[in-house]
Design an enzyme around this catalytic site. Structure first.
Site, PDB file in Angstrom:
ATOM      1  N   ARG A 148       0.824  -1.197   0.000  1.00 23.95           N
ATOM      2  CA  ARG A 148       0.000   0.000   0.000  1.00 23.95           C
ATOM      3  C   ARG A 148       0.863   1.254   0.000  1.00 23.95           C
ATOM      4  O   ARG A 148       0.559   2.225  -0.670  1.00 23.95           O
ATOM      5  CB  ARG A 148      -0.902  -0.013   1.241  1.00 23.95           C
ATOM      6  CG  ARG A 148      -1.640   1.277   1.483  1.00 23.95           C
ATOM      7  CD  ARG A 148      -2.671   1.124   2.568  1.00 23.95           C
ATOM      8  NE  ARG A 148      -3.635   0.104   2.205  1.00 23.95           N
ATOM      9  CZ  ARG A 148      -4.339  -0.612   3.093  1.00 23.95           C
ATOM     10  NH1 ARG A 148      -4.184  -0.391   4.382  1.00 23.95           N
ATOM     11  NH2 ARG A 148      -5.193  -1.525   2.689  1.00 23.95           N
ATOM     12  N   TYR A 149       1.905   1.236   0.809  1.00 20.74           N
ATOM     13  CA  TYR A 149       2.795   2.390   0.913  1.00 20.74           C
ATOM     14  C   TYR A 149       3.932   2.216  -0.082  1.00 20.74           C
ATOM     15  O   TYR A 149       4.323   1.079  -0.381  1.00 20.74           O
ATOM     16  CB  TYR A 149       3.346   2.501   2.332  1.00 20.74           C
ATOM     17  CG  TYR A 149       2.261   2.604   3.377  1.00 20.74           C
ATOM     18  CD1 TYR A 149       1.598   3.806   3.593  1.00 20.74           C
ATOM     19  CD2 TYR A 149       1.883   1.491   4.127  1.00 20.74           C
ATOM     20  CE1 TYR A 149       0.592   3.896   4.538  1.00 20.74           C
ATOM     21  CE2 TYR A 149       0.872   1.576   5.074  1.00 20.74           C
ATOM     22  CZ  TYR A 149       0.236   2.780   5.275  1.00 20.74           C
ATOM     23  OH  TYR A 149      -0.765   2.868   6.206  1.00 20.74           O
ATOM     24  N   ARG A 152       7.294   0.250   1.427  1.00 20.48           N
ATOM     25  CA  ARG A 152       7.225  -0.871   2.352  1.00 20.48           C
ATOM     26  C   ARG A 152       5.959  -1.701   2.118  1.00 20.48           C
ATOM     27  O   ARG A 152       4.967  -1.203   1.590  1.00 20.48           O
ATOM     28  CB  ARG A 152       7.301  -0.413   3.803  1.00 20.48           C
ATOM     29  CG  ARG A 152       6.247   0.576   4.227  1.00 20.48           C
ATOM     30  CD  ARG A 152       6.814   1.443   5.366  1.00 20.48           C
ATOM     31  NE  ARG A 152       5.798   2.281   5.998  1.00 20.48           N
ATOM     32  CZ  ARG A 152       5.305   3.383   5.442  1.00 20.48           C
ATOM     33  NH1 ARG A 152       5.665   3.763   4.232  1.00 20.48           N
ATOM     34  NH2 ARG A 152       4.412   4.115   6.085  1.00 20.48           N
ATOM     35  N   CYS A 161      -1.884 -17.681  15.484  1.00 20.58           N
ATOM     36  CA  CYS A 161      -1.250 -16.868  16.533  1.00 20.58           C
ATOM     37  C   CYS A 161      -1.185 -17.674  17.824  1.00 20.58           C
ATOM     38  O   CYS A 161      -1.939 -18.622  18.003  1.00 20.58           O
ATOM     39  CB  CYS A 161      -2.082 -15.626  16.823  1.00 20.58           C
ATOM     40  SG  CYS A 161      -2.409 -14.626  15.381  1.00 20.58           S
ATOM     41  N   CYS A 165      -7.038 -12.564  19.734  1.00 15.36           N
ATOM     42  CA  CYS A 165      -7.561 -11.357  20.353  1.00 15.36           C
ATOM     43  C   CYS A 165      -8.934 -11.057  19.767  1.00 15.36           C
ATOM     44  O   CYS A 165      -9.121 -11.162  18.560  1.00 15.36           O
ATOM     45  CB  CYS A 165      -6.636 -10.179  20.069  1.00 15.36           C
ATOM     46  SG  CYS A 165      -4.889 -10.596  20.263  1.00 15.36           S
ATOM     47  N   CYS A 168      -9.055  -8.447  16.773  1.00 15.62           N
ATOM     48  CA  CYS A 168      -8.120  -8.572  15.648  1.00 15.62           C
ATOM     49  C   CYS A 168      -8.664  -7.946  14.367  1.00 15.62           C
ATOM     50  O   CYS A 168      -9.748  -8.272  13.908  1.00 15.62           O
ATOM     51  CB  CYS A 168      -7.810 -10.042  15.385  1.00 15.62           C
ATOM     52  SG  CYS A 168      -6.564 -10.218  14.101  1.00 15.62           S
ATOM     53  N   ARG A 170      -7.395  -8.421  11.549  1.00 17.04           N
ATOM     54  CA  ARG A 170      -7.275  -9.382  10.453  1.00 17.04           C
ATOM     55  C   ARG A 170      -8.176 -10.584  10.649  1.00 17.04           C
ATOM     56  O   ARG A 170      -7.856 -11.688  10.231  1.00 17.04           O
ATOM     57  CB  ARG A 170      -5.824  -9.821  10.326  1.00 17.04           C
ATOM     58  CG  ARG A 170      -5.165  -8.977   9.314  1.00 17.04           C
ATOM     59  CD  ARG A 170      -3.724  -9.222   9.111  1.00 17.04           C
ATOM     60  NE  ARG A 170      -3.171  -7.906   8.996  1.00 17.04           N
ATOM     61  CZ  ARG A 170      -2.151  -7.449   9.673  1.00 17.04           C
ATOM     62  NH1 ARG A 170      -1.500  -8.229  10.500  1.00 17.04           N
ATOM     63  NH2 ARG A 170      -1.775  -6.217   9.517  1.00 17.04           N
ATOM     64  N   ASP A 346      -9.956  -0.369  14.944  1.00 25.95           N
ATOM     65  CA  ASP A 346     -10.605  -0.475  13.636  1.00 25.95           C
ATOM     66  C   ASP A 346     -12.053  -0.933  13.794  1.00 25.95           C
ATOM     67  O   ASP A 346     -12.437  -1.458  14.831  1.00 25.95           O
ATOM     68  CB  ASP A 346      -9.858  -1.500  12.765  1.00 25.95           C
ATOM     69  CG  ASP A 346      -8.460  -1.021  12.423  1.00 25.95           C
ATOM     70  OD1 ASP A 346      -8.277   0.191  12.227  1.00 25.95           O
ATOM     71  OD2 ASP A 346      -7.555  -1.873  12.359  1.00 25.95           O
ATOM     72  N   ASP A 383      -6.218   4.138  11.323  1.00 20.47           N
ATOM     73  CA  ASP A 383      -6.030   3.459  10.040  1.00 20.47           C
ATOM     74  C   ASP A 383      -7.369   3.616   9.323  1.00 20.47           C
ATOM     75  O   ASP A 383      -8.361   3.004   9.711  1.00 20.47           O
ATOM     76  CB  ASP A 383      -5.664   1.981  10.245  1.00 20.47           C
ATOM     77  CG  ASP A 383      -4.724   1.477   9.161  1.00 20.47           C
ATOM     78  OD1 ASP A 383      -4.729   2.063   8.048  1.00 20.47           O
ATOM     79  OD2 ASP A 383      -3.999   0.501   9.396  1.00 20.47           O
ATOM     80  N   LYS A 390      -2.499   4.573   7.385  1.00 24.97           N
ATOM     81  CA  LYS A 390      -2.357   5.128   8.726  1.00 24.97           C
ATOM     82  C   LYS A 390      -2.235   6.641   8.667  1.00 24.97           C
ATOM     83  O   LYS A 390      -1.426   7.164   7.921  1.00 24.97           O
ATOM     84  CB  LYS A 390      -1.095   4.557   9.371  1.00 24.97           C
ATOM     85  CG  LYS A 390      -1.109   3.047   9.524  1.00 24.97           C
ATOM     86  CD  LYS A 390       0.179   2.589  10.202  1.00 24.97           C
ATOM     87  CE  LYS A 390       0.208   1.099  10.419  1.00 24.97           C
ATOM     88  NZ  LYS A 390       0.272   0.319   9.165  1.00 24.97           N
TER      89      LYS A 390
HETATM   90  C1  LIG Z   1       1.161  -0.583   8.987  1.00 25.99           C
HETATM   91  C2  LIG Z   1       1.520  -1.024   7.665  1.00 25.99           C
HETATM   92  C3  LIG Z   1       2.836  -0.916   7.192  1.00 25.99           C
HETATM   93  C4  LIG Z   1       3.954  -0.321   8.044  1.00 25.99           C
HETATM   94  O1  LIG Z   1       3.709   1.035   8.317  1.00 25.99           O
HETATM   95  P1  LIG Z   1       4.638   1.865   9.330  1.00 25.99           P
HETATM   96  O2  LIG Z   1       3.966   3.195   9.438  1.00 25.99           O
HETATM   97  O3  LIG Z   1       5.977   1.954   8.705  1.00 25.99           O
HETATM   98  O4  LIG Z   1       4.675   1.148  10.625  1.00 25.99           O
HETATM   99  C5  LIG Z   1       3.085  -1.355   5.927  1.00 25.99           C
HETATM  100  N1  LIG Z   1       2.104  -1.841   5.128  1.00 25.99           N
HETATM  101  C6  LIG Z   1       0.819  -1.931   5.556  1.00 25.99           C
HETATM  102  C7  LIG Z   1      -0.226  -2.428   4.629  1.00 25.99           C
HETATM  103  C8  LIG Z   1       0.484  -1.533   6.839  1.00 25.99           C
HETATM  104  O5  LIG Z   1      -0.786  -1.640   7.269  1.00 25.99           O
HETATM  105  S1  SF4 Z   2      -4.220  -9.057  16.997  1.00 25.92           S
HETATM  106 FE1  SF4 Z   2      -4.804 -10.669  15.519  1.00 25.92          FE
HETATM  107  S2  SF4 Z   2      -2.903 -11.160  14.456  1.00 25.92           S
HETATM  108 FE2  SF4 Z   2      -2.333 -10.128  16.373  1.00 25.92          FE
HETATM  109  S3  SF4 Z   2      -2.035 -11.776  17.887  1.00 25.92           S
HETATM  110 FE3  SF4 Z   2      -4.132 -11.031  18.083  1.00 25.92          FE
HETATM  111  S4  SF4 Z   2      -5.296 -12.436  16.804  1.00 25.92           S
HETATM  112 FE4  SF4 Z   2      -3.174 -12.629  16.150  1.00 25.92          FE
END
Ligand SMILES: *Cc1c(COP(=O)(O)O)cnc(C)c1O
Ligand code: SF4
Length: 458
Positions: A148-149, A152, A161, A165, A168, A170, A346, A383, A390
């Site tokens: 996305r960025y 990175r 995991c 949580c 989460c 995800r 989120d 986010d 972010k």
């Molecule tokens: C959070 C995130 C990153 C890393 O972002 P930083 O601001 O450098 O911590 C990279 N890719 C995705 C998709 C993210 O959600």
């Molecule tokens: S927040 Fe989601 S990815 Fe992170 S440890 Fe908890 S369950 Fe796993």
């Protein structure tokens, strides 16, 4: 020149009631697990082994009841069973975390709140909630890699995991399927990893990879090596992070799973020789998660020269007050973990009771900044919904505190686009709350916010 030895003062580390402002130095070293019926007879050596922590993790309400027995009333278990029906996450909780919960007050306990849903506290989901709220899959050129960025990318190396949580982000991929969600599966597979590495190698602009999941605590030592070496050998990669909740939930592993800790150390050292930075990012949310064992584990990583940073999630009733957040920040710093980010929660299914309003979080931020060094002061992040990425929570274009609608832009990720964040509806005034129940009003509140943001009047 000779200096006189300064007089030594007690640093209050061992006091049960330390003076105000120094509570962060008091870390539990008692046998706190002995209060749990099933752990009563377990000695320190057995309890502090990662094998015990992993094998004895609680993965069902029946197992929870077997471990806790009549420490809590039957009605509590029923409440959790009902809560799970609306949760996108199955349960998994380590004996360590379970033992740190105050079972005399499970409803008010900040650790219970994060791992065990109770139906009696759940709220209806926000009407603008979608499953993958951050659109991570929309930005994925290959399965399990979100780019996305510009410089990175986020690599979801696996989908399990050490704990699950409730909150989460995800939940679309992580953990077992639940009644609510059938997940996208992103297991460890040579073929999938090879496609991810091939993509990374093909993009000259990528310098930084977040290796997450799931959680790298669940990778085998050989897999940590394979992954680390492969990334380091890609020319343009300058740095990467291993992301893991592990140190917060099973710190014992760093001390007793030598193969894993040595693999991590080996990759960090290999990176250092190549002048590339490899660090660990972890996820503590509450000061009670940091004990003497955490300190021992973090001391070991310190001795090995491994940088650890923390990403917390702001949660109602857990850490959304300045005193708790300050204690978390000070305690993390004390054990050499840098507080990097605090994320606004989120929009995730079944956890509306955990979200805070933007206003409440900004008030916490104001009271945290200034407490300690700037490099140990977390940035509070929203986010944005739909993949804007972010943003510094303060940088909204417009925020209507009455309707709870905030609008952000993201000039680097999606120039010209606008992104929303919404306060939880139960935090709004009664009259506005009823407007949210109506689709036409809802549109109107969002359009109003968008129009003002676009005029730059926010
Ligand atoms: C959070 C995130 C990153 C890393 O972002 P930083 O601001 O450098 O911590 C990279 N890719 C995705 C998709 C993210 O959600
Ligand atoms: S927040 Fe989601 S990815 Fe992170 S440890 Fe908890 S369950 Fe796993």
């Amino acid at each position: 020149m000779e200096l006189a030895e300064p007089e030594v003062v007690d640093d209050c580390r061992w006091l049960e009631k330390p003076p105000a402002g120094l509570e962060h130095r008091t870390l539990r070293r008692d046998e706190f697990w002995r209060g749990i019926p099933a752990y009563e007879k377990i000695d320190a050596e057995a309890f502090h082994s990662h094998v015990f922590q992993t094998r004895s993790s609680i993965t069902s309400v029946d197992r929870l009841a077997r471990v806790l027995g009549n420490r809590v009333p039957e009605a509590f278990y029923e409440d959790v069973r009902k809560g799970l029906r609306r949760s996108p996450m199955s349960i998994r909780i380590s004996p360590y975390i379970l033992s740190l919960i105050d079972w005399d007050d499970p409803y008010g306990d900040p650790l219970r709140t994060q791992f065990l849903p109770v139906a009696s506290q759940q709220l209806p989901d926000h009407p603008e909630l979608y499953l993958d709220a951050l659109n991570e899959q929309g930005d994925a050129p290959v399965p399990g890699l979100t780019h996305r960025y510009p410089d990175r990318a986020l690599f979801l190396a696996l989908d399990t995991c050490p704990v699950y949580c409730r909150f989460c982000t995800r939940s679309y991929a992580v953990g077992l399927d639940t009644e609510e969600v059938e997940k996208v599966h992103l297991g460890v597979s040579r073929e999938r990893w090879e496609r991810v590495f091939a993509y990374i190698a093909s993009r000259p602009e990528l310098e930084d990879i977040v290796v997450s999941g799931g959680d790298v605590y669940n990778l085998k030592a050989e897999q940590m090596w394979l992954l680390g070496e492969t990334l380091l050998k890609i020319n343009q990669i300058r740095r990467f992070r291993f992301a893991t909740k592990g140190p917060a939930v099973i710190p014992q592993k760093l001390l007793t799973d030598r193969a894993w800790t040595d693999a991590l150390t080996g990759v960090v050292e290999m990176g250092r020789r190549m002048h590339k930075e490899v660090v660990l990012h972890t996820h503590f949310n509450h000061p009670a998660e940091i004990t003497g064992v955490t300190q021992d584990a973090m001391d070991l990583l310190m001795e090995r020269g491994i940088t650890v940073r923390n990403q917390a999630v702001l949660q109602r009733g857990v850490n959304d007050d300045a005193a708790t957040m300050n204690l978390l920040v000070k305690r993390l710093s004390y054990v050499n973990v840098q507080p990097y980010y605090v994320f606004f929660h989120d929009l995730v299914q079944g956890v509306e009771d955990l979200r805070t309003s933007l206003e409440a979080g900004l008030q916490v931020e104001k009271r945290v900044r200034g407490t300690t060094a700037g490099f140990n002061t977390p940035t509070f992040i929203v986010d944005t919904l739909g993949g804007g990425g972010k943003r510094d929570a303060h940088s909204y274009e417009y925020y209507n505190r009455e309707t709870g609608v905030a609008v952000y832009t993201s000039p680097v990720v999606r120039p010209g686009a606008y992104f929303f964040y919404f306060d939880p509806i139960d935090c709004l005034d009664g009259e506005v709350r009823s407007r949210w129940a109506d689709a036409v009003w809802r549109r109107q509140m969002m359009e109003e916010a968008l129009a003002v943001a676009k005029q730059g009047m926010g």
